[in-house]
Scaffold this motif. Structure first.
Motif, mmCIF file in Angstrom:
data_model
loop_
_atom_site.group_PDB
_atom_site.id
_atom_site.type_symbol
_atom_site.label_atom_id
_atom_site.label_comp_id
_atom_site.label_asym_id
_atom_site.label_seq_id
_atom_site.Cartn_x
_atom_site.Cartn_y
_atom_site.Cartn_z
ATOM 1 N N UNK A 192 -3.941 1.852 -57.801
ATOM 2 C CA UNK A 192 -5.883 2.047 -57.596
ATOM 3 C C UNK A 192 -5.583 2.908 -55.989
ATOM 4 N N UNK A 193 -6.340 3.590 -55.725
ATOM 5 C CA UNK A 193 -5.739 4.604 -54.941
ATOM 6 C C UNK A 193 -6.182 3.553 -53.442
ATOM 7 N N UNK A 194 -6.820 2.430 -53.941
ATOM 8 C CA UNK A 194 -6.697 1.147 -52.715
ATOM 9 C C UNK A 194 -5.527 1.088 -51.432
ATOM 10 N N UNK A 195 -4.797 0.871 -53.282
ATOM 11 C CA UNK A 195 -3.456 0.443 -52.592
ATOM 12 C C UNK A 195 -2.526 1.757 -52.617
ATOM 13 N N UNK A 196 -2.578 2.967 -52.604
ATOM 14 C CA UNK A 196 -2.157 4.266 -52.184
ATOM 15 C C UNK A 196 -2.807 4.904 -50.998
ATOM 16 N N UNK A 197 -3.858 4.068 -50.243
ATOM 17 C CA UNK A 197 -4.265 4.103 -49.202
ATOM 18 C C UNK A 197 -3.705 3.024 -47.792
ATOM 19 N N UNK A 198 -3.566 1.693 -48.852
ATOM 20 C CA UNK A 198 -2.822 0.415 -47.963
ATOM 21 C C UNK A 198 -1.266 1.348 -47.656
ATOM 22 N N UNK A 199 -0.778 1.333 -48.131
ATOM 23 C CA UNK A 199 0.833 2.000 -48.191
ATOM 24 C C UNK A 199 1.072 3.013 -47.685
ATOM 25 N N UNK A 200 0.402 4.338 -47.550
ATOM 26 C CA UNK A 200 0.192 5.336 -46.525
ATOM 27 C C UNK A 200 -1.783 5.193 -45.255
ATOM 28 N N UNK A 201 -1.026 4.681 -44.324
ATOM 29 C CA UNK A 201 -2.674 3.972 -43.657
ATOM 30 C C UNK A 201 -3.495 6.215 -42.901
ATOM 31 N N UNK B 98 4.359 6.719 -53.970
ATOM 32 C CA UNK B 98 3.999 5.854 -55.241
ATOM 33 C C UNK B 98 4.586 4.249 -55.669
ATOM 34 N N UNK B 99 6.270 4.762 -55.340
ATOM 35 C CA UNK B 99 6.635 3.676 -55.928
ATOM 36 C C UNK B 99 6.687 2.444 -54.188
ATOM 37 N N UNK B 100 6.061 2.759 -52.854
ATOM 38 C CA UNK B 100 5.330 1.605 -51.776
ATOM 39 C C UNK B 100 4.292 1.156 -52.784
ATOM 40 N N UNK B 101 3.068 2.126 -53.439
ATOM 41 C CA UNK B 101 1.357 1.991 -53.973
ATOM 42 C C UNK B 101 1.668 0.812 -55.036
ATOM 43 N N UNK C 72 4.135 -1.452 -55.393
ATOM 44 C CA UNK C 72 5.246 -2.426 -54.788
ATOM 45 C C UNK C 72 3.830 -3.635 -54.307
ATOM 46 N N UNK C 73 3.273 -2.744 -53.698
ATOM 47 C CA UNK C 73 1.756 -3.102 -52.505
ATOM 48 C C UNK C 73 0.629 -4.112 -53.512
ATOM 49 N N UNK C 74 0.853 -3.788 -55.509
ATOM 50 C CA UNK C 74 0.053 -4.494 -56.236
ATOM 51 C C UNK C 74 1.147 -5.805 -56.586
ATOM 52 N N UNK C 75 1.744 -5.265 -56.692
ATOM 53 C CA UNK C 75 3.115 -5.938 -57.078
ATOM 54 C C UNK C 75 3.572 -7.243 -56.551
ATOM 55 N N UNK C 76 2.934 -7.234 -54.809
ATOM 56 C CA UNK C 76 3.464 -8.248 -54.177
ATOM 57 C C UNK C 76 2.859 -9.500 -53.915
#
Ligand code: FES
Length: 208
Positions: free
Chosen positions: A135-144, A199-202, A204-208
């Motif tokens: 989701x968008x939250x994961x994208x924001x977490x991956x790229x502050x 995309x990969x980094x975001x 991965x935030x969910x998978x972590x």
């Protein structure tokens, strides 16, 4: 949920005489461009037996359902029923339409009675659309550095230079789509690679 303009694709991905699937806040849409370039967004459900109109095909200024071939005109009304060629279809056979505006290379959709215009992104050029399983939250977490909710923007360091990046978010049944734009004159290949890495980094935030 407050009705608002939602990006459903990039103009460059919808050539003339093509129909594609789109979404607006839980509604499936058939977004299509006529042979002369007229853009429409309709409820993705044929009034006959419910086949998806996004599986249909564009014929000139009309959209035909792939199932029994009912043909719908620019006003959403049924114009022709192949099984009854002499019949003038009743005016009540109509596909519900949405407001659909093309601006700055982005296709925006809203309810038919939506007031106001979609966001202006005139300082940017369209790049590509990319699907994510987060989701968008994961994208924001991956790229502050990204700021925003539906429209995420940042100037990010890509290679030697700071590049303007804008990601227009679209939530759909299959997950999140980001419609990426970049600054005019930016290195499109480099920014495109950066978006893929994001995309990969975001995810991965969910998978972590
Ligand atoms: S379901 Fe579309 S024409 Fe029959």
């Amino acid at each position: 949920m407050t009705p608002r303009w939602i990006a459903t694709g990039l103009s460059q991905d919808l050539p003339k005489a093509v129909v594609m699937a789109g979404h607006w806040q839980g509604h499936d849409l058939a977004v299509w461009r006529s042979a002369t370039g007229r853009l429409q967004a309709w409820n993705d459900r044929c009034p006959h037996r419910g086949m998806r109109l996004s599986h249909g095909f564009v014929r000139g200024e009309t959209l035909a359902c792939i199932y029994h071939g009912w043909v719908y005109g620019a006003d959403g009304g049924c114009k022709h029923i192949p099984a009854h060629p002499a019949l003038t279809p009743p005016a009540t056979i109509t596909v519900a339409s949405f407001a659909c505006v093309e601006q700055d290379g982005v296709i925006w959709v809203a309810p038919a009675d939506m007031a106001g215009a979609p966001p202006v992104l005139s300082d940017l050029q369209p790049l590509r659309s990319i699907s994510l399983t987060c989701d968008v939250a994961a994208v924001l977490a991956a790229e502050p550095a990204l700021q925003g909710q539906d429209i995420l923007r940042a100037t990010v360091q890509i290679g030697e230079q700071g590049q303007q990046v804008c990601l227009v978010a679209q939530e759909g049944p299959a997950g999140l789509t980001l419609h990426a734009l970049c600054g005019v004159g930016a290195d499109k290949v480099a920014v495109s690679r950066w978006v893929e890495d994001l995309r990969r980094r975001a995810e991965m935030k969910v998978a972590a």
